[in-house]
Design a protein around this motif. Structure first.
Motif, PDB file in Angstrom:
ATOM      1  N   VAL A  37      18.411 -20.935  10.692  1.00  6.27           N
ATOM      2  CA  VAL A  37      17.074 -20.626  11.437  1.00  6.27           C
ATOM      3  C   VAL A  37      16.757 -19.169  11.007  1.00  6.27           C
ATOM      4  CG1 VAL A  37      16.127 -20.351  13.762  1.00  6.27           C
ATOM      5  CG2 VAL A  37      17.695 -22.021  13.430  1.00  6.27           C
ATOM      6  N   ARG A  38      15.754 -19.164  10.315  1.00  6.69           N
ATOM      7  CA  ARG A  38      15.376 -17.846   9.665  1.00  6.69           C
ATOM      8  C   ARG A  38      14.255 -17.095  10.332  1.00  6.69           C
ATOM      9  NH1 ARG A  38      17.643 -17.332   4.495  1.00  6.69           N
ATOM     10  NH2 ARG A  38      17.638 -19.188   3.269  1.00  6.69           N
ATOM     11  N   ASN A  39      13.615 -18.011  11.163  1.00  6.82           N
ATOM     12  CA  ASN A  39      12.584 -17.174  12.156  1.00  6.82           C
ATOM     13  C   ASN A  39      12.336 -17.927  13.426  1.00  6.82           C
ATOM     14  OD1 ASN A  39      10.683 -15.019  12.314  1.00  6.82           O
ATOM     15  ND2 ASN A  39       9.114 -16.411  11.936  1.00  6.82           N
ATOM     16  N   ALA A  40      12.774 -17.153  14.296  1.00 16.78           N
ATOM     17  CA  ALA A  40      12.796 -17.983  15.800  1.00 16.78           C
ATOM     18  C   ALA A  40      12.293 -16.843  16.742  1.00 16.78           C
ATOM     19  CB  ALA A  40      13.900 -18.575  16.171  1.00 16.78           C
ATOM     20  N   PRO A  41      11.058 -16.473  16.349  1.00 19.13           N
ATOM     21  CA  PRO A  41      10.344 -15.291  17.489  1.00 19.13           C
ATOM     22  C   PRO A  41       9.643 -16.025  18.524  1.00 19.13           C
ATOM     23  CG  PRO A  41       8.835 -15.732  15.580  1.00 19.13           C
ATOM     24  CD  PRO A  41      10.129 -16.529  15.355  1.00 19.13           C
ATOM     25  N   SER A  42       8.959 -15.396  19.580  1.00 20.46           N
ATOM     26  CA  SER A  42       8.356 -15.872  20.477  1.00 20.46           C
ATOM     27  C   SER A  42       7.393 -16.822  19.868  1.00 20.46           C
ATOM     28  CB  SER A  42       7.670 -14.660  21.306  1.00 20.46           C
ATOM     29  OG  SER A  42       7.029 -15.293  22.400  1.00 20.46           O
ATOM     30  N   PRO A  43       7.385 -18.050  20.626  1.00 17.31           N
ATOM     31  CA  PRO A  43       7.651 -18.453  21.817  1.00 17.31           C
ATOM     32  C   PRO A  43       8.873 -19.149  21.803  1.00 17.31           C
ATOM     33  CG  PRO A  43       6.048 -20.165  21.243  1.00 17.31           C
ATOM     34  CD  PRO A  43       6.244 -19.030  20.106  1.00 17.31           C
ATOM     35  N   ALA A  44      10.151 -19.023  20.998  1.00 18.11           N
ATOM     36  CA  ALA A  44      11.253 -19.823  20.746  1.00 18.11           C
ATOM     37  C   ALA A  44      12.125 -19.904  21.801  1.00 18.11           C
ATOM     38  CB  ALA A  44      12.103 -18.907  19.747  1.00 18.11           C
ATOM     39  N   ALA A  45      11.918 -19.006  22.967  1.00 15.22           N
ATOM     40  CA  ALA A  45      12.976 -19.155  24.177  1.00 15.22           C
ATOM     41  C   ALA A  45      12.106 -20.395  24.910  1.00 15.22           C
ATOM     42  CB  ALA A  45      12.547 -17.886  25.129  1.00 15.22           C
ATOM     43  N   THR A  46      10.849 -20.432  25.049  1.00 17.16           N
ATOM     44  CA  THR A  46      10.178 -21.526  25.603  1.00 17.16           C
ATOM     45  C   THR A  46      10.161 -22.844  24.996  1.00 17.16           C
ATOM     46  OG1 THR A  46       8.241 -19.876  26.142  1.00 17.16           O
ATOM     47  CG2 THR A  46       7.684 -22.291  26.003  1.00 17.16           C
ATOM     48  N   SER A  47      10.495 -22.858  23.587  1.00 16.97           N
ATOM     49  CA  SER A  47      10.520 -24.024  22.626  1.00 16.97           C
ATOM     50  C   SER A  47      12.096 -24.269  22.457  1.00 16.97           C
ATOM     51  CB  SER A  47       9.840 -23.775  21.356  1.00 16.97           C
ATOM     52  OG  SER A  47       8.749 -23.043  21.435  1.00 16.97           O
ATOM     53  N   SER A  48      13.003 -23.563  23.022  1.00 16.41           N
ATOM     54  CA  SER A  48      14.188 -23.709  22.753  1.00 16.41           C
ATOM     55  C   SER A  48      14.874 -25.351  22.596  1.00 16.41           C
ATOM     56  CB  SER A  48      15.155 -22.785  23.224  1.00 16.41           C
ATOM     57  OG  SER A  48      15.034 -23.092  24.852  1.00 16.41           O
ATOM     58  N   LEU A  49      14.468 -25.957  23.722  1.00 18.44           N
ATOM     59  CA  LEU A  49      14.979 -27.326  23.996  1.00 18.44           C
ATOM     60  C   LEU A  49      14.336 -28.170  22.744  1.00 18.44           C
ATOM     61  CD1 LEU A  49      15.319 -27.723  27.479  1.00 18.44           C
ATOM     62  CD2 LEU A  49      17.110 -27.254  26.032  1.00 18.44           C
ATOM     63  N   ALA A  50      13.092 -27.939  22.245  1.00 21.08           N
ATOM     64  CA  ALA A  50      12.456 -28.956  21.316  1.00 21.08           C
ATOM     65  C   ALA A  50      12.942 -28.317  19.860  1.00 21.08           C
ATOM     66  CB  ALA A  50      10.832 -28.842  21.562  1.00 21.08           C
ATOM     67  N   ILE A  51      13.269 -27.201  19.697  1.00 21.80           N
ATOM     68  CA  ILE A  51      13.868 -26.635  18.499  1.00 21.80           C
ATOM     69  C   ILE A  51      14.875 -27.305  18.451  1.00 21.80           C
ATOM     70  CG2 ILE A  51      14.642 -24.631  17.488  1.00 21.80           C
ATOM     71  CD1 ILE A  51      12.500 -23.016  18.711  1.00 21.80           C
ATOM     72  N   ALA A  52      15.814 -27.341  19.543  1.00 16.63           N
ATOM     73  CA  ALA A  52      17.094 -28.062  19.176  1.00 16.63           C
ATOM     74  C   ALA A  52      16.989 -29.350  18.755  1.00 16.63           C
ATOM     75  CB  ALA A  52      17.749 -28.048  20.495  1.00 16.63           C
ATOM     76  N   ARG A  53      15.940 -30.274  19.368  1.00 20.28           N
ATOM     77  CA  ARG A  53      15.894 -31.466  18.611  1.00 20.28           C
ATOM     78  C   ARG A  53      15.320 -31.411  17.451  1.00 20.28           C
ATOM     79  NH1 ARG A  53      13.253 -35.025  23.562  1.00 20.28           N
ATOM     80  NH2 ARG A  53      14.917 -34.926  25.048  1.00 20.28           N
ATOM     81  N   HIS A  54      14.536 -30.517  17.052  1.00 11.42           N
ATOM     82  CA  HIS A  54      13.978 -30.575  15.651  1.00 11.42           C
ATOM     83  C   HIS A  54      15.313 -30.411  14.730  1.00 11.42           C
ATOM     84  CE1 HIS A  54      11.272 -29.795  12.384  1.00 11.42           C
ATOM     85  NE2 HIS A  54      12.189 -28.629  12.195  1.00 11.42           N
ATOM     86  N   ILE A  55      16.196 -29.377  15.307  1.00 12.55           N
ATOM     87  CA  ILE A  55      17.060 -29.036  14.166  1.00 12.55           C
ATOM     88  C   ILE A  55      18.249 -30.273  14.041  1.00 12.55           C
ATOM     89  CG2 ILE A  55      19.285 -27.458  14.081  1.00 12.55           C
ATOM     90  CD1 ILE A  55      17.431 -25.325  14.972  1.00 12.55           C
ATOM     91  N   ALA A  56      18.374 -30.927  15.126  1.00  9.28           N
ATOM     92  CA  ALA A  56      19.208 -32.209  15.084  1.00  9.28           C
ATOM     93  C   ALA A  56      18.862 -33.064  14.082  1.00  9.28           C
ATOM     94  CB  ALA A  56      19.299 -32.696  16.591  1.00  9.28           C
ATOM     95  N   GLN A  57      17.457 -33.345  14.044  1.00  5.18           N
ATOM     96  CA  GLN A  57      16.774 -34.210  13.032  1.00  5.18           C
ATOM     97  C   GLN A  57      17.046 -33.702  11.814  1.00  5.18           C
ATOM     98  OE1 GLN A  57      12.832 -34.420  14.190  1.00  5.18           O
ATOM     99  NE2 GLN A  57      13.297 -35.611  15.871  1.00  5.18           N
ATOM    100  N   VAL A  58      17.072 -32.295  11.258  1.00  9.00           N
ATOM    101  CA  VAL A  58      17.164 -31.725  10.279  1.00  9.00           C
ATOM    102  C   VAL A  58      18.610 -31.987   9.618  1.00  9.00           C
ATOM    103  CG1 VAL A  58      17.295 -29.340   9.020  1.00  9.00           C
ATOM    104  CG2 VAL A  58      15.527 -29.978  10.638  1.00  9.00           C
ATOM    105  N   VAL A  59      19.652 -31.836  10.726  1.00  7.97           N
ATOM    106  CA  VAL A  59      21.014 -31.869  10.410  1.00  7.97           C
ATOM    107  C   VAL A  59      21.253 -33.570  10.112  1.00  7.97           C
ATOM    108  CG1 VAL A  59      23.302 -32.270  11.606  1.00  7.97           C
ATOM    109  CG2 VAL A  59      21.958 -30.071  11.853  1.00  7.97           C
TER     110      VAL A  59
END
Ligand SMILES: Cc1cc2nc3c(=O)[nH]c(=O)nc-3n(C[C@H](O)[C@H](O)[C@H](O)COP(=O)(O)OP(=O)(O)OC[C@H]3O[C@@H](n4cnc5c(N)ncnc54)[C@H](O)[C@@H]3O)c2cc1C
Length: 414
Positions: free
Chosen positions: A389-411
């Motif tokens: 994860v190279r850049n996770a500024p605001s609103p990454a706290a808001t978005s965290s659960l969706a970022i997690a899903r996105h990263i699971a897809q990347v994995v």
């Protein structure tokens, strides 16, 4: 040397015993913990989270404004626009499920001048394009019905913008990870990464781990981990300290929810705003000054190594050359309380100097390109078995659960 690696455990999806992967996640902030939970729950992986600090949420997750952004400003189609909207829905549901505080305090974006009123129309349009519900355009009287002590010529109202307790969410996510058979190892600073043919070896807190895959969510530590992974990339993290004042006593009653200025598109995170927090405190700020260390929470905290890396990156100097006037103004705001007061009084004129007291701030991990421009969107890269994860500024706290899903897809894809 003790090694941890592939183990036999039960897969989450199919209920059959199978060899499960062991995935490492670096960073016990809200993004790392959300990723760890997602990989454990949806993928059935055995997950180990490593963090250098002795508690979760020690950095950005524990030092922010606590706003669940509705997704008003982000360019439609960007990761921020999509993952923010998805993240709000997931976070609201998660907080309800776990009895964590979540209040739709509502946000007003206030125009003080005719020029800003024109910009406000664009903001309302973009918010609707992004699917933000309930957006209303208000005149001077209408905005006072929402915030009786605020003034302006017009406003956009987002009634579902919320406030939450992100450190509490992070603690709950950590409990989920351990409940799902994973582990959260605190006081484990990662100092070395090495990819072998089938594993990623990680040295952390004097112990060696061997993971099938690794995800780094290290916030201000992003560049150090990218270097260790042999993938420095084209951007660097520049630390911007955001300083706040807090309203004291009955002055808190002057603000019901969230009061924001019309943002300057060149500096998306600038502009003093008033933010009611979930604990009742009302923050005024933040400004943004370049910190003199990655974890430079005060002017006194200077680290020569960090500074050298930041200042020898061409992007930092280009950024400074382009925006020095704004930089000077922000530093002035850092040193002179009255600058904050003047900015806040533009929206809530009843405030006085006696209503404001210094309070804790935070340091943003903001990726900057070589040409000196800010990387605005979330950025996630893959390098071999490592997802960075190279850049996770605001609103990454808001978005965290969706970022997690996105990263699971990347994995899954990589
Ligand atoms: C002042 C401010 C206001 C903000 N306001 C908001 C807001 O209102 N709403 C919103 O949605 N977002 C807001 N944000 C942004 C939000 O806080 C971050 O985007 C989010 O917390 C990022 O989470 P993270 O897990 O990626 O990073 P962090 O919370 O910073 O976690 C990174 C973790 O990695 C660990 N780490 C780093 N290096 C290593 C290493 N080598 N070994 C082991 N561990 C390591 C650190 O100890 C840390 O715990 C704000 C940020 C700031 C600073």
């Amino acid at each position: 040397m003790a090694r941890e690696g592939t183990s036999f455990s039960k897969g989450a999806g199919d209920g059959r015993s199978r060899v499960s992967e062991h995935i490492g996640v670096i960073g016990a902030g809200i993004v790392g913990l959300a990723v760890a939970r997602e990989l454990s729950a949806a993928r059935g992986a055995r997950v180990t989270v490593l963090d250098k600090e002795d508690r979760v949420a020690a950095h950005q997750t524990g030092h922010n404004s606590g706003v669940v952004h509705a997704g008003i400003y982000y360019p439609p189609g960007s990761l921020k626009a999509r993952l923010c909207r998805d993240g709000v829905a997931l976070l609201k549901e998660y907080c309800a499920e776990h009895s964590l505080p979540y209040t739709e305090a509502g946000k007003l974006v206030i125009a003080s001048t005719a020029a800003e009123r024109a910009a406000l129309r664009g903001i309302a349009g973009r918010a609707r394009d992004n699917g933000v519900p309930g957006i209303a355009e208000l005149d001077a009287l209408g905005l006072r019905e929402v915030e009786p002590h605020a003034v302006g010529v017009a406003a956009v109202h987002s009634p579902h913008t919320a406030i939450a307790d992100f450190p509490a969410v992070a603690r709950r996510l950590a409990a989920d990870v351990t409940g799902l058979g994973g582990e959260v190892r605190l006081a484990h600073p990662v100092t070395r990464l090495r990819e072998t043919a089938s594993k990623v070896e990680v040295l952390a807190g004097g112990r060696r781990f061997a993971f099938d895959r690794l995800v780094t969510c290290a916030g201000l530590g992003t560049d150090a981990l990218a270097r260790m992974a042999g993938s420095e990339g084209e951007v660097r993290i520049v630390p911007f300290r955001g300083e706040y004042l807090g309203l004291v006593g009955t002055a808190r009653d002057l603000v019901r929810g969230l009061i924001y200025p019309v943002p300057d598109p060149r500096y998306p995170f600038l502009g003093v705003h008033l933010t009611r927090r979930i604990d009742g405190e009302v923050l005024v700020g933040p400004n943004a000054v370049m910190a003199l260390a990655l974890e430079g929470y005060t002017w006194g905290r200077i680290r020569a190594g960090d500074l050298r890396r930041i200042l020898t990156f061409p992007g930092t100097l280009r950024l400074a050359a382009r925006h020095w006037r704004t930089g000077v103004r922000e530093v002035y705001g850092s040193l002179v309380k009255k600058a904050f007061l003047d900015a806040a009084r533009r929206y809530v004129p009843a405030l006085t100097g006696a209503d404001l007291a210094r309070t804790a701030g935070g340091v943003r991990a903001q990726a900057v390109r070589r040409d000196g421009s800010l990387l605005d969107d979330f950025a996630i890269d893959t390098h071999g078995r490592v997802v960075l994860v190279r850049n996770a500024p605001s609103p990454a706290a808001t978005s965290s659960l969706a970022i997690a899903r996105h990263i699971a897809q990347v994995v899954s894809r990589s």
